[in-house]
Design a protein around this motif. Structure first.
Motif, short mmCIF file in Angstrom:
data_model
loop_
_atom_site.label_atom_id
_atom_site.label_comp_id
_atom_site.label_asym_id
_atom_site.label_seq_id
_atom_site.Cartn_x
_atom_site.Cartn_y
_atom_site.Cartn_z
N LEU A 45 0.83 -1.20 0.00
CA LEU A 45 0.00 0.00 0.00
C LEU A 45 0.87 1.25 0.00
O LEU A 45 1.95 1.26 0.58
N PRO A 46 0.39 2.32 -0.62
CA PRO A 46 1.12 3.58 -0.54
C PRO A 46 1.23 4.05 0.91
O PRO A 46 0.39 3.74 1.75
N VAL A 47 2.26 4.81 1.18
CA VAL A 47 2.49 5.37 2.51
C VAL A 47 1.32 6.29 2.87
O VAL A 47 0.96 7.16 2.08
N PRO A 48 0.70 6.09 4.04
CA PRO A 48 -0.38 6.99 4.44
C PRO A 48 0.17 8.36 4.82
O PRO A 48 1.27 8.47 5.37
N PHE A 49 -0.56 9.41 4.49
CA PHE A 49 -0.13 10.76 4.80
C PHE A 49 -1.35 11.67 4.84
O PHE A 49 -2.41 11.32 4.34
N ASP A 71 7.56 0.02 0.56
CA ASP A 71 8.47 -1.10 0.41
C ASP A 71 9.19 -1.01 -0.93
O ASP A 71 8.55 -1.00 -1.99
N ASP A 72 10.52 -0.96 -0.90
CA ASP A 72 11.31 -0.79 -2.13
C ASP A 72 11.05 -1.88 -3.16
O ASP A 72 10.88 -1.60 -4.35
N SER A 121 8.69 -3.42 -8.19
CA SER A 121 7.92 -4.42 -8.94
C SER A 121 6.70 -3.78 -9.59
O SER A 121 6.38 -4.05 -10.75
N ARG A 122 6.03 -2.92 -8.85
CA ARG A 122 4.85 -2.22 -9.38
C ARG A 122 5.23 -1.38 -10.60
O ARG A 122 4.54 -1.38 -11.61
N VAL A 123 6.35 -0.66 -10.50
CA VAL A 123 6.81 0.18 -11.61
C VAL A 123 7.20 -0.69 -12.80
O VAL A 123 6.82 -0.41 -13.95
N GLU A 124 7.95 -1.74 -12.54
CA GLU A 124 8.45 -2.59 -13.63
C GLU A 124 7.34 -3.33 -14.35
O GLU A 124 7.45 -3.59 -15.55
N THR A 125 6.28 -3.68 -13.66
CA THR A 125 5.21 -4.47 -14.28
C THR A 125 4.02 -3.61 -14.72
O THR A 125 3.07 -4.13 -15.28
N ALA A 126 4.10 -2.32 -14.49
CA ALA A 126 2.99 -1.43 -14.87
C ALA A 126 2.84 -1.36 -16.38
O ALA A 126 3.84 -1.43 -17.12
N PRO A 127 1.62 -1.21 -16.85
CA PRO A 127 1.42 -0.98 -18.28
C PRO A 127 2.18 0.29 -18.71
O PRO A 127 2.32 1.24 -17.92
N VAL A 128 2.65 0.30 -19.91
CA VAL A 128 3.45 1.42 -20.43
C VAL A 128 2.72 2.75 -20.23
O VAL A 128 3.34 3.74 -19.83
N TYR A 131 11.29 7.90 -5.87
CA TYR A 131 11.99 6.66 -6.24
C TYR A 131 11.26 5.96 -7.38
O TYR A 131 11.88 5.43 -8.31
N ALA A 132 9.93 5.94 -7.31
CA ALA A 132 9.15 5.33 -8.38
C ALA A 132 9.36 6.08 -9.69
O ALA A 132 9.54 5.47 -10.75
N PHE A 133 9.36 7.40 -9.62
CA PHE A 133 9.60 8.21 -10.81
C PHE A 133 10.97 7.92 -11.42
O PHE A 133 11.10 7.77 -12.63
N GLU A 134 11.98 7.88 -10.58
CA GLU A 134 13.34 7.65 -11.09
C GLU A 134 13.45 6.33 -11.84
O GLU A 134 14.03 6.26 -12.92
#
Length: 122
Positions: A25-29, A52-53, A58-65, A108-111
C-alpha cells in the motif's frame, strides 16, 4: 491468524498474504502536510508512493506502459524542485513526516520509471 503482543502468528500462507496486502500500500499521509507546490502530485502518491522498495519497484516494472508514462509525465516538471525539497531542511529532521516519506517513495518510483522509459526509447 492471531495477534500475540506485538507479533502476528499464523500459517505462512496467511502471513504472506497479510504482509503483501499491507506492505504494497502507498504510505499513508495527511494531504495538508504536502507542501502546496507538490499537491498536484497527490494522485500519483496514492498510486506510486509505496513504502516497500521491492514492491514499489515491482509495481513500476510491471505497470502498463501508459501508466508508467503518466507517472513520468506527471512528475518530470516538479521533480527538480522535489529533489531540492527532499534534500533540504526537511531531510535534516530527526524524524521525517509521513508526507516526506510519501514524496520520497514517489520520487523513487519516478526515477525507476524514467530509466525504464528512456531505455525503451519511449
Amino acid at each position: 491468524m492471531k495477534k500475540i503482543g506485538d507479533y502476528i502468528v499464523g500459517p505462512a500462507s496467511e502471513l504472506k498474504a497479510y504482509l503483501d496486502d499491507e506492505s504494497g500500500l502507498p504510505v499513508p499521509f495527511n494531504d495538508d502536510d504536502i507542501p502546496s507546490q507538490f499537491r498536484p502530485l497527490i494522485p500519483l502518491i496514492r498510486i506510486w508512493g509505496i513504502g516497500d522498495d521491492v514492491l514499489r519497484d515491482s509495481r513500476v516494472e510491471t505497470a502498463p506502459v501508459e501508466e508508467r508514462r503518466e507517472l513520468v509525465q506527471g512528475m518530470e516538471h516538479l521533480y527538480p524542485g522535489l529533489v531540492n525539497w527532499l534534500g533540504g531542511d526537511e531531510a535534516q529532521k530527526v524524524q521525517q513526516t509521513d508526507a516526506y516519506h510519501a514524496l520520497s517513495c514517489l520520487s523513487y518510483a519516478f526515477e525507476l520509471a524514467a530509466v525504464i522509459e528512456s531505455e525503451s526509447g519511449a
